[in-house]
Structure formats: structure tokens, C-alpha cells
Design an enzyme around this catalytic site. Structure first.
Site, mmCIF file in Angstrom:
data_model
loop_
_atom_site.group_PDB
_atom_site.id
_atom_site.type_symbol
_atom_site.label_atom_id
_atom_site.label_comp_id
_atom_site.label_asym_id
_atom_site.label_seq_id
_atom_site.Cartn_x
_atom_site.Cartn_y
_atom_site.Cartn_z
ATOM 1 C CB ALA A 1 -0.917 0.012 1.227
ATOM 2 C CG ASP A 2 2.626 5.144 -1.547
ATOM 3 O OD1 ASP A 2 3.658 4.983 -0.875
ATOM 4 O OD2 ASP A 2 2.309 6.240 -2.047
#
EC number: 3.6.1.9
Length: 203
Positions: free
Chosen positions: A81-82
Site C-alpha cells: 500500500a501507499d
């Protein structure tokens, strides 16, 4: 009420978490999940010229998943995830420099901004990825100079998207949010759980 930290019954899943973020690990534990392995990825996070925030955050989440794959041998799935904050088209990257954090917070003061997270689940056997992207609108109050300097002195802003942490002191600056709270912390839990459910990893 006491100050005891809540504890959760956690199930370890055959996934690699492609993130060294303690916040993401805590959020997964909140919904009863623990990764089998954690791999800290090191990728170039420089935005491309005129890259839109939602495109940027998806590209980085994909890059983190691929970077973790090259170091992962034991688990079939990689979760990456970012998270970024964006004021209009401007991406507010994480920083360790006070003067940049001050610029970010001054920009957010008294206005609304968006927080984007892209979550990717990579199946290492098939090479296929599933992803979700979430956007939350956050309304900041207008910060006084004293509030701003006090927050900067605290250093809670370091390595945070938008140079603030909604789960910390900055919660006192936020008038309202529209959308997922856990997204602003760093991992939208409903959408992450839906990805895992789609692959039969959780109920």
C-alpha cells in the site's frame, strides 16, 4: 475508563506485508490479521512530471509489491500500500525536513485536502494483482503560528503523508473527514479486507 491498550485475537495469514509502517501493522491487527512476513521496500518515490496524485499513489503501491516479490519466497500473496496527501494536484510527500513540513501544514491550514491510498494484493504464483484505491476528504482548521510551531516541535509530522498524523496531536486540528478514517491513518481496512476476502484469505 483506563488507559489500557486494546488487544486483538490475531490470525497469521500467508501474506507478506510490503511495508515497515507500524501503523499498517497495527491496523491489520485491529481486524484480526497478522502477516507471515514483513518486508521493508526501498523504491524511488519521486513523482513523475505532471503526475496526478491518484496515478502516483497507484504506481508506488504496485512498485512496492513488485519489489517485495523479488525478496519473498515463502508466501503466495503480497500486500502493499501507499498513502499520500494531496492539495489539488500537488502531492505532499513524506519528509524529515522541518521547513518542508511547515510548508505542507501551512498549505493545509484552513482548507480541505484529499488523502489517497492504493492497496495492492499480488498473487506470486499467477503474477496477477488486485487493487483498490480510496480517497478521503479532510478538513483542517486554520492553524495559528503557535499551534503550527508547537506541532513542528513535537516532530509527530516526520515520515507522515501531508506531514501530520490523524491518530495523534493533529486530530485536534481536523474539523471533519468524509470517507475512511483508517485510510488517513495509512490503510483503508474495509477495502483491504475485501481484497483478502476475494482470495479466500479471510471470512
Amino acid at each position: 475508563m483506563g488507559n489500557a491498550v486494546p488487544t486483538y485475537n490475531v490470525t497469521k495469514l500467508p501474506i507478506v506485508l510490503a511495508s515497515a509502517s507500524p501503523r499498517r501493522l497495527q491496523l491489520l491487527e485491529q481486524i484480526g490479521i497478522a502477516p507471515q512476513t514483513i518486508i521493508a521496500t526501498d523504491i524511488d518515490e519521486t513523482p513523475l512530471k505532471q503526475e496526478l496524485p491518484r496515478v502516483y499513489v497507484q504506481r508506488l503501491a504496485n512498485a512496492k509489491a513488485m519489489a517485495a516479490q523479488s525478496n519473498s519466497k515463502d508466501s503466495q500473496f503480497i500486500l502493499a500500500a501507499d498513502t499520500i496527501a494531496a492539495a489539488g494536484r500537488r502531492i505532499l510527500n513524506k519528509t524529515s525536513e522541518r521547513h518542508i513540513a511547515k510548508k505542507h501544514l501551512s498549505l493545509l491550514s484552513g482548507r480541505r485536502h484529499r488523502v489517497y491510498t492504493s492497496v495492492v494484493l499480488l498473487n506470486t504464483l499467477t503474477g496477477k494483482t488486485s487493487s483498490r484505491q480510496v480517497c478521503t476528504m479532510v478538513q483542517f482548521s486554520r492553524l495559528t503560528e503557535k499551534q503550527l510551531e508547537h506541532y513542528l516541535d513535537n516532530e509527530e509530522w516526520k515520515d507522515k503523508a501531508g506531514s501530520y498524523a490523524i491518530q495523534g496531536i493533529a486530530a485536534s486540528f481536523i474539523q471533519a473527514i468524509s470517507g475512511s478514517h483508517s485510510n488517513v491513518v495509512g490503510l483503508p481496512l474495509f477495502e483491504t479486507a475485501q481484497l483478502l476476502r476475494g482470495h479466500g484469505l479471510i471470512l
